[in-house]
Design a protein around this motif. Structure first.
Motif, short mmCIF file in Angstrom:
data_model
loop_
_atom_site.label_atom_id
_atom_site.label_comp_id
_atom_site.label_asym_id
_atom_site.label_seq_id
_atom_site.Cartn_x
_atom_site.Cartn_y
_atom_site.Cartn_z
N PHE A 255 2.84 0.28 -6.74
CA PHE A 255 1.65 -0.95 -6.68
C PHE A 255 0.40 -0.20 -6.81
N ARG A 256 -0.36 -0.51 -7.73
CA ARG A 256 -1.90 -0.13 -7.70
C ARG A 256 -2.90 -1.01 -7.38
N GLY A 257 -2.36 -2.05 -7.61
CA GLY A 257 -3.50 -3.45 -7.35
C GLY A 257 -2.76 -4.70 -7.05
N VAL A 258 -3.79 -5.51 -6.26
CA VAL A 258 -2.98 -6.93 -5.99
C VAL A 258 -3.91 -8.00 -6.16
N VAL A 259 -3.62 -9.11 -6.75
CA VAL A 259 -4.38 -10.24 -6.78
C VAL A 259 -3.96 -11.14 -5.76
N LEU A 260 -5.04 -11.49 -4.88
CA LEU A 260 -5.23 -12.56 -3.79
C LEU A 260 -5.11 -13.70 -4.23
N THR A 261 -4.46 -14.78 -4.13
CA THR A 261 -5.03 -16.20 -4.64
C THR A 261 -4.05 -17.14 -3.46
N SER A 262 -4.22 -18.27 -3.65
CA SER A 262 -3.68 -19.20 -2.83
C SER A 262 -2.72 -20.28 -3.38
N ASP A 263 -1.63 -20.55 -2.71
CA ASP A 263 -0.59 -21.43 -3.06
C ASP A 263 -0.96 -22.74 -2.82
N MET B 295 -7.46 -0.90 -13.20
CA MET B 295 -6.39 -0.06 -13.59
C MET B 295 -6.85 1.14 -14.31
N ALA B 296 -7.82 0.82 -14.98
CA ALA B 296 -8.08 1.88 -16.33
C ALA B 296 -8.66 3.32 -15.59
N ILE B 297 -9.20 3.11 -14.37
CA ILE B 297 -9.70 4.25 -13.76
C ILE B 297 -8.93 5.02 -12.83
N PRO B 298 -8.79 6.25 -13.00
CA PRO B 298 -7.82 7.16 -12.34
C PRO B 298 -8.04 6.82 -10.67
N ASP B 299 -6.73 6.52 -10.33
CA ASP B 299 -6.80 5.91 -9.02
C ASP B 299 -7.55 7.05 -7.77
N GLN C 1 0.79 -1.18 -0.01
CA GLN C 1 -0.06 -0.09 -0.06
C GLN C 1 0.95 1.30 0.01
N ASN C 2 2.12 1.17 0.74
CA ASN C 2 2.88 2.38 0.60
C ASN C 2 3.70 2.57 -0.46
N ASP C 3 4.14 1.37 -1.31
CA ASP C 3 4.84 1.43 -2.22
C ASP C 3 4.05 2.00 -3.44
N VAL D 148 -6.49 -1.78 -5.58
CA VAL D 148 -7.29 -2.60 -6.13
C VAL D 148 -6.97 -3.98 -5.70
N LEU D 149 -8.06 -4.90 -5.01
CA LEU D 149 -7.71 -5.90 -4.66
C LEU D 149 -8.96 -6.76 -5.20
N VAL D 150 -8.13 -7.94 -5.95
CA VAL D 150 -8.90 -8.83 -6.68
C VAL D 150 -8.75 -10.38 -6.18
N ALA D 151 -9.77 -10.91 -5.81
CA ALA D 151 -9.60 -12.26 -5.06
C ALA D 151 -9.80 -13.26 -6.43
N ALA D 152 -8.69 -13.98 -6.61
CA ALA D 152 -8.72 -15.37 -7.32
C ALA D 152 -8.91 -16.34 -6.58
N ILE D 153 -10.00 -16.91 -6.64
CA ILE D 153 -10.36 -17.77 -5.32
C ILE D 153 -10.26 -19.35 -5.95
N ASN D 154 -9.16 -19.90 -5.73
CA ASN D 154 -8.81 -21.18 -6.31
C ASN D 154 -8.90 -22.36 -5.40
N GLY D 155 -9.94 -22.00 -4.19
CA GLY D 155 -10.17 -23.25 -3.41
C GLY D 155 -11.26 -22.86 -2.53
N ALA D 156 -11.53 -23.64 -1.57
CA ALA D 156 -12.37 -23.51 -0.44
C ALA D 156 -12.11 -22.31 0.33
N SER D 157 -13.15 -21.41 0.70
CA SER D 157 -12.83 -20.38 1.48
C SER D 157 -14.01 -20.26 2.46
N PRO D 158 -14.24 -21.04 3.43
CA PRO D 158 -15.11 -20.91 4.56
C PRO D 158 -14.60 -19.79 5.61
N ALA D 159 -15.49 -19.16 6.48
CA ALA D 159 -15.29 -18.12 7.40
C ALA D 159 -14.59 -17.31 7.11
#
Lengths: 243, 243, 243
Positions: free
Chosen positions: A32-40, A185-189, A27-29, A82-93
């Motif tokens: 970076f304008r956006g991050v995709v959150l996903t699971s390994d 990303m196309a939208i002015p921050d 966030q402070n860097d 901008v946070l995008v969740a790439a949900i590649n598995g179960a996500s309870p609770a």
């Protein structure tokens, strides 16, 4: 950002702290304008809170743990990124909560990838700010039913109720998340961030105003004998299933 | 009521004032119980706020302009009249707001007739009462996405998300609006008006309580160098497109 | 629990009082965890408030009556029991409110079984807590339209707008309600009850805070000459229809 706390990305205190620090850095860097959150971890986005942190510990530990859970949500829900969740598995609770706190959710189409706030199934209650986040996403009535029944939605159901924005074949989750990111990303921050704050600030303020009370509430609830017993029972069953 | 401020029914200060006075007259004339709002300009319902009023003027002008924009919304949103929007053209930004402030929206089925609050695309932010009006219409989640991305919805998308109530072939917009009006006219006025007030008053009070602060906020935002530059750029591009 | 106040389960003061006492007993009897609400009167779930209690009586009677109506809703809406509505007939006005106050609604698929808050058709206005209950169920926009037009939804429309959760053939209403109940019974009571309270308490507090003002408001509204006249007209027409 790839969650990597095998086997199921449980939100241990250590893992939570790591996530919070990474998010702050990103966030402070300004590069970076956006991050995709996903699971390994195969098959699981995140299993949510770590029951080991909520079982057989002292009150100070429960308080410290809950404060970190709050902090992660506060970071995610009002993030300037901008946070995008790439949900590649179960996500309870709390795994579901992390998804709900993003700006957009792409879910892999696999019947095992269920998503929802299933706290009541464990005999516990989702905190009010989990509830607020879900109401903001799927509305009051759907939340009422989902929370009381502890529903875990299949991908088709999750799409139908609005828990996720898109369901795609498993091998397209990452690429879809990236094209969604390009659209955002196309939208002015500056305009986008102010708009996001306008939409979400009241919900965040709701927690901030009673953050300590919420911690106290969690600590006294989780340390009850009856709750400790039912959590231990649940953990025992879980271990037996595995072996 | 046919909007007639060619070529695109921009809400200039003069046009706004005219609209406000006409609405007041209709509202006070007891022979009128409902009004259909539509456009006399081919292809455009209303292009929304007039950027010429927001560019290169002095602070007092910005304040006067914004107060008139607020006034139009206050008149429309709590009008005792039944208001039906016969949307026979594109309605971006404040054009969309006017539609949302009616009791029912009929949209002509033409892919060019897009509708939405697209402020972020211009680098500006929709005011909180635009947001409140949209949340009341399509809910929190859809608003969050639509506002951040500045989405302009096609007729099919607008119907799907609930931005409009009905989409009909272009030559049936007026007749459909009139039969909708007949349905609303069948309800006793007094009970209907009290019900409308019950539904919308809290949203209106939200603005009334901070009306001056909202004006100050607009004036200081719009007069920033960066915003003025981006508006001028936008106007320049618009002129080049036309020629 | 089978409503039995022939011919149409009107909520007379006597019937209301009976319902309230029965609900209290069930709630305090720890052997009961859930109740299915249904009707013993063919074709009607409940016709709603009893106009005879609102016509030609004195102010004290109106106040007593309204307090009982409030009490029934307070009992239902925050009940610790799981309440499932097996709607086997028409449920206009307060009949609809009772359904909306349950945890789940199963409606028999018969075009005569309409459901909705149709107060405006009688020239009266649904109280704010009827409105709040509907907004919590179908959202703001759908409520705005339904309440102003006094819409009575057919089973298909009711399902579409979210007024009920399921529509089934008439002979399957009771069995469906029972299997729904079994699903809700599978959830630990304590966690489910706390979750329900979290979802609904704010709405209930809204009424509790202004309960007396709401009674005064009802009394002064219903005792107006114009309202009394229109109710008497309505009752006269109803009697003529029957004969």
């Amino acid at each position: 950002m790839k969650f990597k706390n095998p086997p199921v990305n449980s939100l241990s205190l250590e893992f939570l702290t790591e996530l919070i620090i990474s998010l702050e850095k990103l966030q402070n860097d300004k590069t970076f304008r956006g991050v995709v959150l996903t699971s390994d971890c195969p098959g699981v986005f995140s299993a949510g809170l770590d029951l080991m942190e909520m079982c057989g510990r002292n009150l100070a530990h429960y308080a410290e743990y809950w404060k970190a859970v709050q902090e992660l949500w506060l970071q995610l829900y009002l993030s300037n990124l901008v946070l995008v969740a790439a949900i590649n598995g179960a996500s309870p609770a709390a795994g579901c909560l992390m998804s709900l706190s993003c700006d957009y959710r792409v879910l892999a189409d696999n019947p095992k990838h269920v998503i929802g706030l299933n706290e009541t199934l464990l005999g516990i209650v989702a905190p009010f700010w989990f509830k607020d986040t879900l109401v903001n996403t799927i509305g009051h009535r759907a939340t009422e039913r989902a929370l009381q029944l502890g529903l875990l939605f299949s991908p088709a159901e999750a799409l139908q109720v609005g828990m996720v924005d898109q369901v795609v074949p498993e091998d397209q989750v990452q690429s879809t998340a990236l094209s969604v990111m390009a659209q955002w990303m196309a939208i002015p921050d500056h305009a986008r961030q102010l708009t996001k704050t306008m939409m979400r600030k009241a919900t965040v303020d709701h927690l901030i105003k009673q953050r300590d009370a919420d911690i106290q509430n969690f600590v006294s609830f989780i340390s009850r004998d009856s709750i400790q017993k039912s959590l231990q029972m649940y953990l025992k069953n879980l271990k037996q299933k595995k072996s």
